[in-house]
Write a protein that holds these residues in place. Structure first.
Motif, PDB file in Angstrom:
ATOM      1  N   THR A 151       7.154   5.904  18.285  1.00  0.00           N
ATOM      2  CA  THR A 151       6.492   5.229  17.164  1.00  0.00           C
ATOM      3  C   THR A 151       5.028   4.933  17.489  1.00  0.00           C
ATOM      4  N   ASN A 152       4.163   5.278  16.552  1.00  0.00           N
ATOM      5  CA  ASN A 152       2.736   4.991  16.719  1.00  0.00           C
ATOM      6  C   ASN A 152       2.293   4.010  15.642  1.00  0.00           C
ATOM      7  N   ILE A 153       1.622   2.942  16.079  1.00  0.00           N
ATOM      8  CA  ILE A 153       1.023   2.008  15.116  1.00  0.00           C
ATOM      9  C   ILE A 153      -0.478   2.184  15.234  1.00  0.00           C
ATOM     10  N   ILE A 165      -1.035   1.478   9.846  1.00  0.00           N
ATOM     11  CA  ILE A 165       0.011   2.420   9.438  1.00  0.00           C
ATOM     12  C   ILE A 165       0.965   2.667  10.605  1.00  0.00           C
ATOM     13  N   LYS A 166       2.233   2.799  10.269  1.00  0.00           N
ATOM     14  CA  LYS A 166       3.250   3.125  11.270  1.00  0.00           C
ATOM     15  C   LYS A 166       3.725   4.550  11.012  1.00  0.00           C
TER      16      LYS A 166
ATOM     17  N   SER B 177       6.605   9.881   1.040  1.00  0.00           N
ATOM     18  CA  SER B 177       5.808   9.665   2.246  1.00  0.00           C
ATOM     19  C   SER B 177       6.730   9.288   3.403  1.00  0.00           C
ATOM     20  N   THR B 178       6.393   9.776   4.601  1.00  0.00           N
ATOM     21  CA  THR B 178       7.164   9.412   5.794  1.00  0.00           C
ATOM     22  C   THR B 178       6.487   8.266   6.545  1.00  0.00           C
ATOM     23  N   LEU B 179       5.376   7.779   5.977  1.00  0.00           N
ATOM     24  CA  LEU B 179       4.610   6.738   6.669  1.00  0.00           C
ATOM     25  C   LEU B 179       4.931   5.365   6.116  1.00  0.00           C
ATOM     26  N   GLU B 180       4.642   4.360   6.920  1.00  0.00           N
ATOM     27  CA  GLU B 180       4.805   2.996   6.451  1.00  0.00           C
ATOM     28  C   GLU B 180       3.443   2.300   6.524  1.00  0.00           C
ATOM     29  N   LEU B 181       2.965   1.861   5.361  1.00  0.00           N
ATOM     30  CA  LEU B 181       1.705   1.100   5.321  1.00  0.00           C
ATOM     31  C   LEU B 181       2.033  -0.346   5.652  1.00  0.00           C
TER      32      LEU B 181
END
Lengths: 246, 317
Positions: A151-153, A165-166, B177-181
């Protein structure tokens, strides 16, 4: 963790710019070249910091001729473990992205870094094209990155603000100021860089869609109009009536 | 055939940068007498006003603009559906992150940071952009059948030629989207530096952050955005996002007022595309005067308050 850092060679920031061959080519006379600051100070150093923290390897990649070996050796001195040079003078960002994608798709890099733009072409074009060719997420202008397993933050600069963004899994990251602090290579690093592997590969063929017509230099300024410090009203009048900017 | 202009509203409003892009798209479409369609990414209360700038159609679609994968898939699909031959995006963080992806998807030639309306030469589009951090410019020919360009802020003046239009939603398959804001912070108040018309910038001549009030008052009086030189940002006198120059933000406002900044070549590289440059410095030998249009040699602590007062006087007339 396995990372790839894309590095470019650019003229030094203080270079005087001129062109030869009727504006077609950059005049390299008297120019000293450096590693593109965004690639070196932020992208490469953050990759090296992450390797120092969690282990793994950092590979530097460059597209250019043998004269680029000097900046590639500097990347090795700063902390990359090995390097790849694609032996070609790149005519476009598309060409660069294609060459790097060709190599990256054969390896499973966890992260691919590059600077947010080069200080010569200021295009910010390679990262997005490379990410698309590799079918990976891409983040522009990243100024903070923490990695926890897969996981990259990250934080990225947007117009007038910042986003956090994660993302899980491999991605391509364009590095902006503050992602890391510039490192000066030490003597041990410089000595070791000479023994680290630098592999030279030949480019793949790319069909160009964009071609350069010419370069131009801006018309010289007509010179400064000095206004007396006791007569600020005159400056305001000139800005209002002559320059028409206020 | 059409020209497709991608507009990103900010906080539910299309700002000046969006209307600039609409005018840019309209003039580009006029080169080949084709339609200009704007696609607004998300809700904007003033989207219909794009019609005022001569746009033929205003469409919207709501997507997470921070995800370049979703952004690019959406625009590429929209381009096919709307038969776009030229796709125009803003040269900002999201536009730059998506443009390269879109170009690959559409097998299109890409030129970024374009700063003037292109020239059409048969099927070839000629575009101009700055290179070497504004120290030179370059002209390129895009020969692919579809072209993608990103356009710098302040490249054109919005030109009102028509009337507001109804806005309709563009119907495309949803991309997940596969991202989490996790968070988004936006600075309110002054215009963001890349699109500011007027910029007031301070350097080491101010001697310390406690002396910035006179600069802020001048900026407020002008309605200008504030900026600073690299040493000032490095010393944390001012926030990093205010740093303009080669390694900071590159700007091209109508008016750049540099106060107490000597004008190192790296600083000039970020501001030399400004239309008018005013330099205030007590050192007559400061290199910045060579790049300036107007200059005052004097003590900034005396000159700046006088300048603020003189501008106030002008505004009251």
């Amino acid at each position: 963790m396995k990372t790839l850092v894309c590095i470019s060679k650019t003229p030094d920031t203080t270079s005087k710019i001129s062109f030869v061959d009727s504006g077609k080519n950059f005049n390299t006379d008297g120019i000293s070249f450096i590693m593109n600051p965004y690639d070196e100070w932020y992208a490469l150093v953050r990759a090296v910091e992450l390797k120092e923290k969690v282990g793994g390897t950092v590979t530097a990649i460059n597209v250019g001729d043998a004269s680029n070996d000097l900046v590639i050796r500097k990347a090795l001195a700063i902390g990359a473990d090995d390097a790849i040079r694609v032996n070609a003078n790149a005519p476009s960002s598309y060409f660069v992205a294609k060459q790097i994608a060709e190599i990256a798709k054969k390896e499973n890099y966890d992260l691919i870094f590059l600077g947010k733009e080069t200080i010569d072409y200021n295009g910010a074009e390679v990262g997005a094209q490379l990410a698309e060719l590799l079918d990976l997420p891409f983040f522009s202008f990243v100024n903070h990155l923490e990695v926890e397993g897969k996981t990259n933050i990250l934080k990225r600069e947007i117009e007038g603000g910042e986003e956090t963004i994660k993302v899980t899994g491999p991605c391509v990251i364009s590095a902006a100021k503050d992602l890391a602090q510039q490192r000066i290579p030490n003597m041990q690093g410089i000595m070791m860089s000479k023994r680290k592997p630098l592999t030279v590969v030949e480019p793949i063929a790319v069909e160009e869609l964009v071609s350069l017509i010419t370069h131009d230099l801006p018309a010289p300024k007509k010179g400064v109009t000095l206004v007396n410090a006791d007569n600020v009203d005159e400056l305001v009048r000139l800005l209002h009536e002559e320059a028409k900017v206020i | 055939m059409s020209v497709l202009v991608v507009i990103e509203p900010s906080a539910g409003i299309i700002n000046k940068g969006g209307f600039e892009l609409a005018t840019f798209g309209k003039e580009t479409a006029a080169l080949s007498a084709t339609k200009c369609i704007t696609l607004v990414l998300g809700n904007a209360s003033n989207a219909g006003e794009l019609g005022i700038y001569g746009i033929d159609e205003v469409l919207t679609i709501d997507i997470p603009t921070y995800d370049s994968v979703v952004y690019a898939k959406t625009i590429a699909e929209a381009s096919k559906k709307l038969d776009a031959s030229i796709v125009i995006l803003k040269h900002n963080a999201n536009g730059k992150a998506a443009a390269g992806r879109i170009a690959i998807k559409l097998n299109a030639g890409l030129v970024s940071a374009v700063n003037a309306v292109p020239v059409l030469n048969g099927a070839v589009l000629q575009v101009k952009r700055g290179v070497y951090s504004g120290k030179a410019s370059a002209t390129y020919a895009i020969s692919s059948s579809i072209k993608v360009i990103t356009v710098l802020g302040n490249s054109i003046k919005p030109n009102a030629t028509g009337n507001a239009l109804p806005v309709s939603e563009l119907d495309l398959p949803k991309v997940t989207s596969t991202l989490e804001l996790i968070d988004r912070k936006t600075m309110s108040g002054r215009a963001p530096l890349p699109e500011a018309d007027l910029v007031v910038s301070g350097g080491r001549g101010f001697k310390g952050p406690e002396n910035w009030d006179i600069l802020l008052e001048l900026a407020d009086t002008l309605g200008a955005t504030t900026a600073c030189s690299r040493p000032v940002a490095d010393a944390d006198w001012r926030p990093h996002h205010e740093h303009v120059g080669q390694t900071g933000v590159a700007i091209r406002p109508n008016l750049y007022i540099a106060i107490g900044i000597s004008g190192a070549i790296q600083h000039l590289a970020g501001v030399n595309s400004s239309k008018t440059i005013v330099v205030i410095n007590k050192d007559p030998e400061a290199p910045f005067f060579k790049a300036a249009d107007y200059g005052i040699v004097g003590d900034l602590f005396e000159v700046v308050p006088k300048l603020t007062a003189a501008i106030k006087k002008l505004k009251h007339e």
